[in-house]
Design a protein around this motif. Structure first.
Motif, PDB file in Angstrom:
ATOM      1  N   ILE A  31       0.852  -1.189   0.000  1.00 22.65           N
ATOM      2  CA  ILE A  31       0.000   0.000   0.000  1.00 22.65           C
ATOM      3  C   ILE A  31       0.887   1.239   0.000  1.00 22.65           C
ATOM      4  N   HIS A  32       0.547   2.203  -0.834  1.00 22.29           N
ATOM      5  CA  HIS A  32       1.270   3.472  -0.910  1.00 22.29           C
ATOM      6  C   HIS A  32       0.299   4.592  -0.565  1.00 22.29           C
ATOM      7  N   VAL A  33       0.659   5.425   0.397  1.00 23.17           N
ATOM      8  CA  VAL A  33      -0.198   6.536   0.830  1.00 23.17           C
ATOM      9  C   VAL A  33       0.471   7.852   0.465  1.00 23.17           C
ATOM     10  N   ALA A  34      -0.311   8.772  -0.114  1.00 24.21           N
ATOM     11  CA  ALA A  34       0.218  10.069  -0.519  1.00 24.21           C
ATOM     12  C   ALA A  34      -0.917  11.089  -0.575  1.00 24.21           C
ATOM     13  N   PRO A  35      -0.581  12.383  -0.531  1.00 23.63           N
ATOM     14  CA  PRO A  35      -1.617  13.419  -0.671  1.00 23.63           C
ATOM     15  C   PRO A  35      -2.336  13.275  -2.003  1.00 23.63           C
ATOM     16  N   LEU A  36      -3.598  13.627  -2.016  1.00 26.31           N
ATOM     17  CA  LEU A  36      -4.422  13.495  -3.215  1.00 26.31           C
ATOM     18  C   LEU A  36      -4.186  14.665  -4.167  1.00 26.31           C
ATOM     19  N   GLU A  37      -4.092  14.360  -5.436  1.00 30.05           N
ATOM     20  CA  GLU A  37      -4.045  15.397  -6.467  1.00 30.05           C
ATOM     21  C   GLU A  37      -5.461  15.749  -6.884  1.00 30.05           C
ATOM     22  N   ALA A  38      -5.664  17.000  -7.294  1.00 31.46           N
ATOM     23  CA  ALA A  38      -7.006  17.499  -7.600  1.00 31.46           C
ATOM     24  C   ALA A  38      -7.716  16.655  -8.656  1.00 31.46           C
ATOM     25  N   ASP A  39      -6.976  16.203  -9.677  1.00 29.17           N
ATOM     26  CA  ASP A  39      -7.627  15.448 -10.752  1.00 29.17           C
ATOM     27  C   ASP A  39      -8.011  14.031 -10.326  1.00 29.17           C
ATOM     28  N   GLN A  40      -7.581  13.620  -9.151  1.00 26.59           N
ATOM     29  CA  GLN A  40      -7.922  12.293  -8.642  1.00 26.59           C
ATOM     30  C   GLN A  40      -9.161  12.318  -7.742  1.00 26.59           C
ATOM     31  N   ALA A  41      -9.723  13.510  -7.516  1.00 24.39           N
ATOM     32  CA  ALA A  41     -10.835  13.657  -6.579  1.00 24.39           C
ATOM     33  C   ALA A  41     -12.061  12.816  -6.946  1.00 24.39           C
ATOM     34  N   PRO A  42     -12.473  12.745  -8.226  1.00 18.86           N
ATOM     35  CA  PRO A  42     -13.656  11.927  -8.548  1.00 18.86           C
ATOM     36  C   PRO A  42     -13.483  10.453  -8.174  1.00 18.86           C
ATOM     37  N   GLU A  43     -12.308   9.881  -8.497  1.00 13.80           N
ATOM     38  CA  GLU A  43     -12.063   8.481  -8.139  1.00 13.80           C
ATOM     39  C   GLU A  43     -12.018   8.321  -6.623  1.00 13.80           C
TER      40      GLU A  43
ATOM     41  N   HIS B  70      -7.298  18.419   3.991  1.00 10.57           N
ATOM     42  CA  HIS B  70      -6.025  17.833   3.557  1.00 10.57           C
ATOM     43  C   HIS B  70      -6.268  16.356   3.236  1.00 10.57           C
ATOM     44  N   PRO B  71      -6.656  16.057   1.983  1.00  8.50           N
ATOM     45  CA  PRO B  71      -7.019  14.691   1.614  1.00  8.50           C
ATOM     46  C   PRO B  71      -5.820  13.820   1.249  1.00  8.50           C
ATOM     47  N   PHE B  72      -5.919  12.545   1.626  1.00  5.56           N
ATOM     48  CA  PHE B  72      -4.909  11.547   1.288  1.00  5.56           C
ATOM     49  C   PHE B  72      -5.590  10.342   0.660  1.00  5.56           C
ATOM     50  N   ALA B  73      -4.816   9.608  -0.135  1.00 13.06           N
ATOM     51  CA  ALA B  73      -5.326   8.373  -0.736  1.00 13.06           C
ATOM     52  C   ALA B  73      -4.321   7.253  -0.503  1.00 13.06           C
ATOM     53  N   ALA B  74      -4.852   6.034  -0.478  1.00 14.09           N
ATOM     54  CA  ALA B  74      -4.012   4.838  -0.413  1.00 14.09           C
ATOM     55  C   ALA B  74      -4.146   4.110  -1.737  1.00 14.09           C
ATOM     56  N   TRP B  75      -3.012   3.715  -2.303  1.00 11.81           N
ATOM     57  CA  TRP B  75      -2.999   3.009  -3.594  1.00 11.81           C
ATOM     58  C   TRP B  75      -2.513   1.578  -3.409  1.00 11.81           C
ATOM     59  N   LEU B  76      -3.087   0.686  -4.199  1.00 13.35           N
ATOM     60  CA  LEU B  76      -2.630  -0.696  -4.291  1.00 13.35           C
ATOM     61  C   LEU B  76      -2.572  -1.061  -5.770  1.00 13.35           C
TER      62      LEU B  76
ATOM     63  N   ILE C 232      -6.622   3.466  -6.486  1.00 12.46           N
ATOM     64  CA  ILE C 232      -6.979   4.041  -5.194  1.00 12.46           C
ATOM     65  C   ILE C 232      -7.874   3.050  -4.453  1.00 12.46           C
ATOM     66  N   VAL C 233      -7.445   2.664  -3.258  1.00 11.86           N
ATOM     67  CA  VAL C 233      -8.209   1.686  -2.480  1.00 11.86           C
ATOM     68  C   VAL C 233      -8.584   2.209  -1.099  1.00 11.86           C
ATOM     69  N   GLY C 234      -8.106   3.407  -0.752  1.00 11.46           N
ATOM     70  CA  GLY C 234      -8.408   3.947   0.567  1.00 11.46           C
ATOM     71  C   GLY C 234      -8.427   5.459   0.551  1.00 11.46           C
ATOM     72  N   THR C 235      -9.190   6.028   1.473  1.00 11.88           N
ATOM     73  CA  THR C 235      -9.327   7.478   1.562  1.00 11.88           C
ATOM     74  C   THR C 235      -9.168   7.935   3.010  1.00 11.88           C
ATOM     75  N   GLY C 236      -8.845   9.185   3.154  1.00  7.77           N
ATOM     76  CA  GLY C 236      -8.786   9.809   4.468  1.00  7.77           C
ATOM     77  C   GLY C 236      -8.484  11.275   4.286  1.00  7.77           C
TER      78      GLY C 236
ATOM     79  N   ALA D 223      -1.665   3.600   7.930  1.00 13.12           N
ATOM     80  CA  ALA D 223      -0.787   4.491   7.160  1.00 13.12           C
ATOM     81  C   ALA D 223      -1.491   5.801   6.839  1.00 13.12           C
ATOM     82  N   LEU D 224      -2.775   5.745   6.560  1.00 15.55           N
ATOM     83  CA  LEU D 224      -3.549   6.972   6.312  1.00 15.55           C
ATOM     84  C   LEU D 224      -3.628   7.822   7.571  1.00 15.55           C
ATOM     85  N   LEU D 225      -3.812   7.186   8.725  1.00 12.16           N
ATOM     86  CA  LEU D 225      -3.833   7.920   9.990  1.00 12.16           C
ATOM     87  C   LEU D 225      -2.487   8.594  10.241  1.00 12.16           C
ATOM     88  N   ALA D 226      -1.409   7.841  10.060  1.00 16.24           N
ATOM     89  CA  ALA D 226      -0.072   8.369  10.326  1.00 16.24           C
ATOM     90  C   ALA D 226       0.264   9.538   9.399  1.00 16.24           C
ATOM     91  N   ALA D 227      -0.088   9.422   8.134  1.00 15.25           N
ATOM     92  CA  ALA D 227       0.206  10.489   7.175  1.00 15.25           C
ATOM     93  C   ALA D 227      -0.518  11.772   7.552  1.00 15.25           C
TER      94      ALA D 227
END
Length: 285
Positions: free
Chosen positions: A142-154, A184-190, A194-198, A226-230
């Protein structure tokens, strides 16, 4: 480290985040879902008349600036009656429930036997970051990173799917705050998906954890932690002193993994808060 957070701070943090989350929804979505909102007695009252999930009509944040009285609750219920809302949930910290709460429930048609509860949690931001740094919390693929604006719909779609909610209209509501100030949105990728939000809602020295969820097929990989920690690290960078969160209380024989993830990161349960159900009667339709 013990967390001392006044119920007034914890309640206002959640209430303001939820108010912003719903009122910043696009007008077309608000119209379709029958959304409206107001502020009463220091709290927020949110209505979603066409909500098939019966989750989003909520009244909360009361007791911080004015006492909870029969008059205040009557005004809240009158708002729902005027909106034609079929049912709603009143969430009031136990410290703010008046002695005559039972009588108020009977007067307004609030179910006094409502059994579900949420746990309100808090954690010093520095404590959460220190735990995240000290513990082995590397997620499995799993990779967690800040969300980019164009990824908001997904991202909004994944949020609603993870919570078991409809996607149409609701996903757009979830995506709307992704580029709004204070969030401050974050996403988790697998595997590139995108498989997770926070997201994190910041007000001064308080940071509210919001919409943390992972799709079923990607759970048990450390994504939620990981989303909590980020988000905790971003809160620290922004100068936030305390983190606030909520999750469902564990019923006998059940286990809430979200709760245990937060406890492992240093969150402490501050109090449990009942979900009081109000229903529009046939006579009031």
């Amino acid at each position: 480290m013990s967390t001392v957070v006044q119920p007034s701070v914890a309640e206002r943090s959640e209430a303001e985040a939820l108010f912003r989350f719903q009122t910043e929804t696009p007008d077309t979505v608000r119209t379709t879902l029958g959304m409206s909102a107001t502020r009463i007695g220091g709290g927020v009252v949110l209505s979603m008349r066409n909500d098939t999930t019966h989750f989003w009509s909520k009244a909360l944040g009361f007791g911080a600036t004015a006492p909870v009285t029969a008059e205040l609750i009557g005004e809240v219920c009158d708002f729902y009656r005027a909106e034609g809302t079929s049912q709603a949930v009143l969430q009031i910290a136990p410290a703010f429930l008046p002695e005559e709460w039972q009588e108020i429930c009977e007067q307004e048609g609030i179910d006094p036997t409502s059994s579900s509860s949420w746990v309100k949690l808090a954690c010093p931001t520095d404590e959460a970051v220190a735990r995240a740094d000290a513990l082995d919390m590397t997620p499995d693929r799993i990779h967690v990173a800040p969300l980019e604006a164009d990824q908001a719909p997904e991202w909004g779609t994944v949020m609603m799917r993870a919570y078991g909610m409809p996607v149409e209209q609701y996903a757009e509501m979830g995506a709307a705050t992704a580029t709004r100030p204070g969030w401050h949105p974050f996403a988790a990728w697998l595997d590139g998906e995108i498989v997770g939000t926070g997201t994190l809602f910041v007000q001064g020295e308080t940071a509210q954890m919001f919409a943390g969820a992972v799709l079923p097929h990607a759970r048990k990989r450390g994504g939620q932690t990981a989303l909590l920690a980020a988000r905790a690290r971003v809160a620290q960078e922004l100068g936030c002193r305390v983190l606030i969160a909520e999750t469902g209380a564990e019923a006998p024989g059940t286990r809430n993994s979200s709760l245990h993830n937060m406890l492992r990161l240093g969150f402490e349960a501050v109090y449990e808060r009942r979900n009081w159900s109000w229903h529009l009667t046939h006579d009031e339709h």
